[in-house]
Design a protein around this motif. Structure first.
Motif, PDB file in Angstrom:
ATOM      1  N   UNK A 177       0.835  -1.199   0.000  1.00 41.63           N
ATOM      2  CA  UNK A 177       0.000   0.000   0.000  1.00 41.63           C
ATOM      3  C   UNK A 177       0.871   1.252   0.000  1.00 41.63           C
ATOM      4  N   UNK A 178       1.972   1.248   0.732  1.00 41.38           N
ATOM      5  CA  UNK A 178       2.872   2.401   0.746  1.00 41.38           C
ATOM      6  C   UNK A 178       3.417   2.678  -0.650  1.00 41.38           C
ATOM      7  N   UNK A 179       3.725   1.606  -1.406  1.00 39.64           N
ATOM      8  CA  UNK A 179       4.210   1.777  -2.780  1.00 39.64           C
ATOM      9  C   UNK A 179       3.145   2.453  -3.635  1.00 39.64           C
ATOM     10  N   UNK A 235       9.035   0.015   9.277  1.00 39.21           N
ATOM     11  CA  UNK A 235       9.185  -0.270  10.715  1.00 39.21           C
ATOM     12  C   UNK A 235       8.586  -1.623  11.078  1.00 39.21           C
ATOM     13  N   UNK A 236       8.402  -2.478  10.080  1.00 35.40           N
ATOM     14  CA  UNK A 236       7.764  -3.767  10.324  1.00 35.40           C
ATOM     15  C   UNK A 236       8.536  -4.574  11.360  1.00 35.40           C
ATOM     16  N   UNK A 237       9.864  -4.491  11.340  1.00 29.94           N
ATOM     17  CA  UNK A 237      10.652  -5.280  12.290  1.00 29.94           C
ATOM     18  C   UNK A 237      11.183  -4.461  13.459  1.00 29.94           C
ATOM     19  N   UNK A 238      11.451  -3.181  13.260  1.00 26.11           N
ATOM     20  CA  UNK A 238      12.137  -2.420  14.317  1.00 26.11           C
ATOM     21  C   UNK A 238      11.204  -1.544  15.144  1.00 26.11           C
ATOM     22  N   UNK A 263       5.141   5.591   6.977  1.00 27.50           N
ATOM     23  CA  UNK A 263       5.691   4.580   7.873  1.00 27.50           C
ATOM     24  C   UNK A 263       4.852   3.308   7.718  1.00 27.50           C
ATOM     25  N   UNK A 264       5.511   2.177   7.563  1.00 28.46           N
ATOM     26  CA  UNK A 264       4.788   0.911   7.447  1.00 28.46           C
ATOM     27  C   UNK A 264       5.024   0.052   8.687  1.00 28.46           C
ATOM     28  N   UNK A 265       3.953  -0.597   9.136  1.00 28.94           N
ATOM     29  CA  UNK A 265       3.986  -1.387  10.367  1.00 28.94           C
ATOM     30  C   UNK A 265       3.431  -2.783  10.108  1.00 28.94           C
ATOM     31  N   UNK A 280      -1.531  -5.039  10.204  1.00 25.80           N
ATOM     32  CA  UNK A 280      -0.486  -4.137   9.736  1.00 25.80           C
ATOM     33  C   UNK A 280      -1.080  -2.751   9.585  1.00 25.80           C
ATOM     34  N   UNK A 281      -0.240  -1.762   9.313  1.00 28.85           N
ATOM     35  CA  UNK A 281      -0.739  -0.397   9.179  1.00 28.85           C
ATOM     36  C   UNK A 281       0.215   0.425   8.323  1.00 28.85           C
ATOM     37  N   UNK A 282      -0.366   1.443   7.699  1.00 28.89           N
ATOM     38  CA  UNK A 282       0.404   2.479   7.014  1.00 28.89           C
ATOM     39  C   UNK A 282       0.040   3.800   7.676  1.00 28.89           C
TER      40      UNK A 282
END
Length: 774
Positions: A461-463, A590-593, A615-617, A628-630
């Protein structure tokens, strides 16, 4: 009716101050009981033996309802366990006696109980420990439906108040090492058992099965014949009964977990224990020991000297607490589970059959970890458990962010799933509520969030958003990056397209070098940030001038699949600025950090002083639930709203929002971000000298760490890294895995409930493994 018998005033702390002469006179005048008095040890009250009776004089602040509850409980137990001798009350209600200062004491007369206290009996063995467990279970059965308003009271020996009692007593513990031990162990209990306490069954318990209250027939006897002192009776968690019995039984025992197992064996012969109750056993034993130390210290300070009643077991309490601090909860739990019970909620089929069925139905591309794949059936906190009951310390699963199967998250999921779960075409209050709570963790310029089902969906989605906002198509990524498993994301993930089964880099993707100051192209700490920035700017310019133009620069604050790399200071912030200057948007993956894993900040990009546009989560956001979230700016969100509807069947559904809210609650209420900083700093401090000894590097922030193994300080050593991973899982029950372009980095990303003791165990296991694999 209150009688005035000219008794001395109680002490300043409310404890009665009768002499033996006062006690003899009181017993004669109130109850007609003749004979000399002998004072017995006690904590807050006074007790005197007078012939075949005991005169009990309660603390001045004691609620008479509590005394009535104790007497009623004694009668209930006597009826249910007739073979057990008990301090039966002589009258139905206590007598009220006025002292010289006008304060009132409540006085009772009860039967003396013959027998030898366990503390004075011969050295105990498993048979006596099992008998203790049986006694605890008999009390549980006798008091199962017992209710009395006097049992609902606040006392310091209630396990549910343990943490508060310890906090109050800590300043009075004079020995700094002991104070630190009590503080650390109480914190450990809060993280392991604290979340479970609300789900434990409650009821009225005797609450004081210590070795001075439980009587056997003789010094060498194992049969329990009597029980004293119902003074700590309280409504609390029912597991307090076997826990307290075991706590005093295992003092100074060479195998304290074995003692606890024997007590529980006796208890379970009459009363079953749930998985959650069993999991709380050892942590709450620790808590009882911590309470004992804190109470003794506080009482000594308040009374101006030691208390014989409390001091009698303090040496054993302190030594045992120190010994239990070294015990791994996972290994202990495996010993505490009944031998004849199948592990997990159901009896699983053989692991080999599962593996065959998996390969047949899912296909060989779905990978398994470890040479001998693990058959995992349940998890809790920082541990996973296999079908045989073996516990594994999970040092790598950053999905279970607040701990595997955290009760609050599970409860939120179940409650909402039982109420409503549907798509976002309807109004539901949880969607905006979660959005607001999530955005509070960001602040300006972030004003909008979109919920999806995974980190991959978030980056996809961010893309789309980046392309809508800029009109460009091309992206710049870091070498070694991985951003997700959709077709588009695999095409822009060098970690995938440069690996097995890969392909040539697509024309719409440009690579910037991985900003690795250890083994990367630029290693001079004085110039590395500038040189890597030049390379990043060049990649951005290539994407800008190529057909389609620049849409976005995607980067993790600390590249994860790239090997837990910490870029040179200042590089990320300037790279994001360069992306915007080139006409693109900056996307922080930020999916991992994310979500406090770096400890110092909520988000990795914050720790770098960088400001992205999107920011992607994913992963930790739902603690294992697909969420997940954007998160983005108002400008990007409005550019994306170009007339084409965005709809996600499952993204943002009520259950996912409830789960997300629960995860945020746990993170905040349990202080897990600060905990990640403290444990991570300590762990990194121990890993760095180890890395130097083996010619590698330890790096990271918070609980996002990597240990890179090399042959000569620069050449990667993936074979050794793989061997260490296999050694730790087989020998030590510790789960790690490798990452990095050369697969030579041991990645350490545990659930944030990972404790100091867990970290110490990991380092010790790594030291052993690396010493024997030079």
């Amino acid at each position: 009716m209150t009688q005035a018998l000219e008794l001395p005033a109680p002490r300043a702390d409310g404890r009665p101050s009768l002499s033996v002469a006062d006690a003899s006179r009181l017993a004669r005048q109130l109850f007609g009981q003749e004979g000399p008095a002998e004072e017995l040890p006690s904590y807050a009250d006074q007790n005197f033996r007078i012939g075949p009776r005991v005169l009990k004089v309660a603390h001045v602040d004691t609620d008479p309802e509590a005394l009535a509850a104790q007497d009623a409980a004694v009668r209930r137990v006597a009826a249910a366990v007739p073979a057990l001798a008990l301090p039966m009350p002589v009258e139905d209600a206590p007598r009220r006696v006025a002292c010289q200062d006008g304060r009132v004491l409540h006085v009772r007369l009860v039967d003396w109980v013959d027998g030898v206290p366990l503390a004075d009996a011969a050295a105990p063995g498993p048979e006596r420990h099992r008998a203790l467990g049986v006694l605890a279970a008999e009390l549980r059965q006798a008091l199962e439906r017992f209710a009395h308003p006097g049992a609902h009271r606040t006392i310091d020996w209630d396990l549910l108040r343990g943490a508060a009692v310890v906090e109050r007593g800590l300043p009075h513990i004079g020995d700094p090492a002991l104070r630190r031990l009590v503080e650390e162990e109480t914190d450990r209990v809060a993280r392991s058992a604290g979340p479970l306490l609300p789900s434990l069954p409650t009821g009225v318990v005797h609450n004081d099965l210590n070795d001075h209250n439980v009587l056997v027939a003789g010094p060498g006897a194992t049969r329990i014949v009597g029980l004293l002192d119902f003074g700590d009776l309280v409504h609390t968690v029912r597991v307090a009964e076997p826990i307290i019995a075991a706590t005093y039984a295992l003092l100074d025992a060479p195998d304290p977990v074995g003692v606890l197992a024997s007590v529980l064996e006796g208890y379970r012969s009459l009363v079953p224990l749930s998985d959650v109750e069993l999991e709380c056993m050892l942590p709450l034993v620790r808590l009882r020991l911590c309470v004992s130390v804190a109470q003794a210290a506080r009482t000594t300070a308040e009374r101006g000297g030691g208390d014989a009643y409390l001091d009698v077991s303090q040496g054993g309490v302190r030594r045992t607490l120190a010994a239990l601090a070294l015990v791994d909860d996972g290994r202990a739990l495996a010993r505490l589970e009944p031998r004849d019970r199948p592990r997990g909620r159901v009896t699983p089929p053989p692991s080999g059959a599962i593996r065959e069925a998996r390969a047949r139905t899912a296909g060989p591309a779905l990978s398994l970890a470890y040479t001998a794949p693990l058959h995992i059936v349940r998890g809790r906190g920082a541990r996973l458990y296999d079908h045989s009951g073996r516990a594994y310390l999970d040092c790598v699963n950053n999905v279970a962010h607040v701990g595997h199967e955290h009760p609050r998250v599970v409860a939120a999921l179940a409650e909402q799933a039982a109420l409503l779960n549907t798509n976002t075409r309807y109004l539901h209050e949880l969607l905006p509520r979660y959005g607001e709570r999530l955005l509070e963790r960001f602040g300006p310029p972030f004003e909008v969030c979109w919920l999806v089902c995974s980190g991959s969906e978030a980056n996809e989605l961010a893309l789309r958003m980046a392309r809508a906002a800029t009109g460009g198509r091309n992206v710049v990524v870091l070498d070694g990056a991985y951003h997700g498993n959709t077709s588009a994301l695999v095409e822009m993930s060098p970690y995938k397209y440069k690996g097995p089964g890969g392909f040539a880099r697509p024309a719409w993707v440009q690579e910037a070098p991985l900003p690795d100051p250890f083994r990367g192209r630029f290693r001079d700490p004085n110039t590395a940030a500038d040189r890597y920035l030049e390379e990043t700017a060049a990649a951005l310019d290539r994407a800008r001038t190529a057909p389609g133009g620049l849409a976005a620069f995607f980067a993790e604050a600390m590249p994860s699949c790239g090997g837990q790399v910490v870029p040179p200071a200042g590089w990320l912030a300037r790279a994001f600025d360069a992306a915007r200057a080139a006409g693109g948007v900056a996307v922080a993956d930020e999916v991992q950090v994310g979500f406090g894993r770096v400890g110092s900040h909520w988000w990795g990009f914050e720790a770098e002083g960088a400001v992205p546009d999107i920011v992607t989560l994913g992963k930790p956001i739902g603690n294992g639930h697909p969420l997940g979230a954007v998160v983005t700016t108002r400008a990007v969100a409005e550019a994306f709203s170009n007339g084409m509807e965005y709809f996600n069947t499952f993204g943002g559904n009520p259950v996912s929002c409830a789960v997300g809210l629960a995860v945020l609650d746990v993170l905040e209420d349990e202080g897990l971000r600060a905990h990640a900083a403290q444990v991570g700093d300590a762990l990194l401090g121990r890993l760095r000298p180890l890395a130097e000894r083996v010619g590698g590097q330890a790096r990271g922030r918070g609980l996002f760490l990597g240990l890179e193994l090399t042959r000569d300080g620069r050449s990667p050593d993936p074979e050794r890294a793989a061997r260490v991973v296999e050694t730790l899982v087989e020998r030590d029950g510790i789960l790690l895995s490798t990452d990095g372009p050369d697969h030579n980095v041991l990645k350490i990303k545990p659930p944030l409930v990972f404790s100091h003791a867990d970290a110490a165990r990991l380092v010790e296991a790594l030291e052993r493994a690396l010493e024997h694999d030079p």
